[in-house]
Write a protein that holds these residues in place. Structure first.
Motif, PDB file in Angstrom:
ATOM      1  N   LYS A 176     -63.854  -9.671 -21.440  1.00 35.94           N
ATOM      2  CA  LYS A 176     -63.848 -10.891 -20.676  1.00 35.94           C
ATOM      3  C   LYS A 176     -65.283 -11.642 -21.042  1.00 35.94           C
ATOM      4  CE  LYS A 176     -62.950 -13.429 -16.927  1.00 35.94           C
ATOM      5  NZ  LYS A 176     -62.970 -12.465 -16.096  1.00 35.94           N
ATOM      6  N   HIS A 189     -54.092 -10.025 -16.174  1.00 35.62           N
ATOM      7  CA  HIS A 189     -55.119  -9.952 -15.108  1.00 35.62           C
ATOM      8  C   HIS A 189     -55.437  -9.343 -13.899  1.00 35.62           C
ATOM      9  CE1 HIS A 189     -59.146 -13.326 -14.686  1.00 35.62           C
ATOM     10  NE2 HIS A 189     -59.425 -12.265 -14.177  1.00 35.62           N
ATOM     11  N   HIS A 242     -56.811 -18.656 -15.579  1.00 35.00           N
ATOM     12  CA  HIS A 242     -57.526 -19.333 -14.689  1.00 35.00           C
ATOM     13  C   HIS A 242     -57.017 -20.707 -14.913  1.00 35.00           C
ATOM     14  CE1 HIS A 242     -59.329 -15.861 -12.989  1.00 35.00           C
ATOM     15  NE2 HIS A 242     -60.338 -16.497 -13.481  1.00 35.00           N
ATOM     16  N   HIS A 254     -57.542  -6.496 -11.507  1.00 33.93           N
ATOM     17  CA  HIS A 254     -58.837  -6.301 -12.215  1.00 33.93           C
ATOM     18  C   HIS A 254     -58.174  -4.314 -11.055  1.00 33.93           C
ATOM     19  CE1 HIS A 254     -61.488  -9.234 -13.372  1.00 33.93           C
ATOM     20  NE2 HIS A 254     -60.654  -9.450 -12.391  1.00 33.93           N
ATOM     21  N   ASP A 280     -55.126 -11.542 -11.311  1.00 31.57           N
ATOM     22  CA  ASP A 280     -56.772 -11.592 -10.695  1.00 31.57           C
ATOM     23  C   ASP A 280     -56.396 -10.930  -8.991  1.00 31.57           C
ATOM     24  OD1 ASP A 280     -59.318 -12.386 -10.151  1.00 31.57           O
ATOM     25  OD2 ASP A 280     -59.355 -13.773 -10.447  1.00 31.57           O
TER      26      ASP A 280
END
Ligand SMILES: [Zn+2]
Length: 501
Positions: free
Chosen positions: A186, A93, A236, A95, A380
């Motif tokens: 996603k 995960h 999550h 970004h 994340d």
């Protein structure tokens, strides 16, 4: 659209690949779950691991140089006595960050590579857009840029002006993004009909999928519903406690709840696990058993929630001083509209609730893992004071706190991630025939997982610390030097003092 300056410049660092690279006298932790072994000579030819030559144990007979793998002309060797070689790490995960968030993509790639990350799943592509992420992925594949391998997962309908009105709209979109180079989707909440049609089409086309089950739609589709539809990974934790409700149907939201209000949203999320069925109860066992049967993966991203149980800690992490860009630091400050901007109201009651939430959440992840479920490592990064790269080692420590053993955590961070991405034939373990995606650490990371941080104040900074991707060697310290220089330049340009105290 990102400006051309946001993309990484052509690669100017990294040595190799070599016709023959021999990593000598190393100890291997191969990522399969096998215990460490060594000393060995690892032979890499161009981009691939050719063979692993096991040497006599320390104190045993000494081999003559010609009895060991030779380097040959145009080759190179590195003596790694006392060092550990592991597979390159996989951030499930990750970004890339966008303009007005990070200075540019290279800043992020340098932090990732320095921290041993050789593969990233990019969820959503967000403001950069799918085309940008696909372009960066291809440049990385060709090693035209210094970056991990990037797997683009298109954000659910993000490139459209109008939301999906029908399932057919969503199915058409899935085909469009697949055509444009997305490897997966996603997803987040949507009406059940549209969401289900999307997942079915993704499965039909062989696309991967990941979902953040946002609170607004969990009443329609929770994590178990998604897993039944073939979802790849639950991001999550949202949607799991809701699948475990035994004495209610809906979340016990505060009566003044508003999903658009960041404080309420994060405060109420800290109460969800308390509302779920307890371990050992029939409901808990039934949901856990069925989740395991579906083959869904858990990608918990614990780290991005650490600020909720300890707001001061995430704001004062040691890496901010030298490695956090002023742009990113500004982005994290509370201001209306920014995701995660609830810190100005956060207090003791919220942190205490979140500590309890973590305990129950971690217990569930451990149960899922121990009964054979796949758990991966995702960070994340880029919101709530979570810094690219450094967040990965932090996530490993959080899995340790959840009770996984260090060797199990290495497996989660490597081969399990490769399996989730469908690339386990090529990467994720130290085995002959696989790509030379490796990390070299100067000490045993099983006895102290802080060894995974590219730089840590309590560890000596002697010995090699390398990230090898496709047989190309990146020196972690050189990457960190570049990041520090870029952060300093940015501060100078802005004429502002260092933003993190
Ligand atoms: Zn995310």
């Amino acid at each position: 659209m990102p400006s051309p300056d946001h993309a990484a410049p052509d690669r100017t660092i990294g040595a190799g690949p070599y016709r023959r690279l021999v990593l000598r006298n190393a100890t291997v932790i191969d990522g399969t779950g096998a215990p460490p072994y060594g000393p060995v000579d690892i032979v890499i030819e161009d981009a691939r691991i050719h063979s692993i030559f096991v040497l006599p144990p320390l104190g045993g007979p000494r081999l003559q140089p010609h009895e060991r793998p030779l380097t040959g002309p145009d080759g190179r060797e590195v003596d790694l006595a006392g060092h550990y070689v592991l597979p390159g790490l996989i951030d499930a995960h990750g970004h890339i960050g966008w303009e007005n968030h990070v200075p540019n993509a290279q800043y992020v790639y340098d932090l990732w590579l320095a921290n041993g990350i050789t593969t990233v799943r990019e969820p959503g592509c967000f403001i950069n857009g799918l085309d940008f992420v696909v372009s960066e992925a291809r440049r990385s594949e060709a090693n035209a840029i210094a970056a991990p391998r990037i797997h683009p997962y298109a954000g659910f309908g993000l490139d459209r002006r109008e939301p999906f009105l029908t399932a057919a709209d969503a199915v058409a979109w899935v085909n469009e993004v697949a055509e444009s180079g997305a490897e997966g989707l996603k997803l987040w909440g949507y009406t059940a009909e549209i969401y289900e049609a999307t997942l079915r089409e993704a499965s039909r086309l062989g696309l991967g999928s990941m979902c953040h089950h946002q609170q607004s739609y969990v009443a329609q589709v929770n994590a178990l519903d998604s897993a039944r539809l073939g979802l790849g990974s639950i991001e999550h934790f949202y949607g799991i406690p809701e699948a475990l409700f035994a004495d209610r149907r809906l979340q016990a939201f505060s009566l003044d709840y508003n999903y658009q209000h960041e404080f309420r949203r994060f405060a109420d999320a800290g109460d969800l696990w308390r509302q779920a069925a307890s371990p050992g109860t029939p409901k808990y066992e039934a949901v856990l058993t069925e989740l395991l049967q579906t083959g869904v993966t858990l990608d918990p991203t614990f780290g991005v929630y650490v600020g909720l149980r300890d707001a001061e800690r995430v704001q004062s992490s040691y890496w901010h001083r030298e490695y956090t860009s002023p742009t990113l630091w500004d982005y994290w400050q509370p201001h209306s509209g920014a995701h995660g901007s609830f810190f100005d109201e956060w207090g003791t009651e919220q942190e205490t609730a979140w500590r309890g939430n973590f305990t129950l959440w971690m217990a569930f992840v451990k149960d899922f893992h121990d009964r054979g479920g796949r758990v991966t490592v995702g960070t994340d990064p880029g919101s709530i004071f979570t810094l690219f790269g450094f967040a990965f080692a932090q996530e490993l420590e959080l899995l340790r706190e959840a009770g996984l053993q260090p060797l199990e955590i290495v497996h989660a961070a490597t081969l399990a991630g490769a399996e989730l991405l469908g690339v386990a034939e090529e990467t994720g373990s130290v085995e002959p025939g696989k790509l030379a995606d490796l990390i070299v650490l100067p000490a045993n990371p099983l006895s102290n997982m802080k060894v995974f941080y590219a730089s840590h104040p309590s560890l000596e900074s002697t010995g090699e610390r390398l990230t090898i991707k496709d047989g190309i060697i990146y020196d972690s310290r050189a990457l960190l030097d570049r990041v520090r220089a870029s952060v300093r330049d940015e501060r100078d340009t802005r004429g502002a003092p260092p933003t993190s105290s």
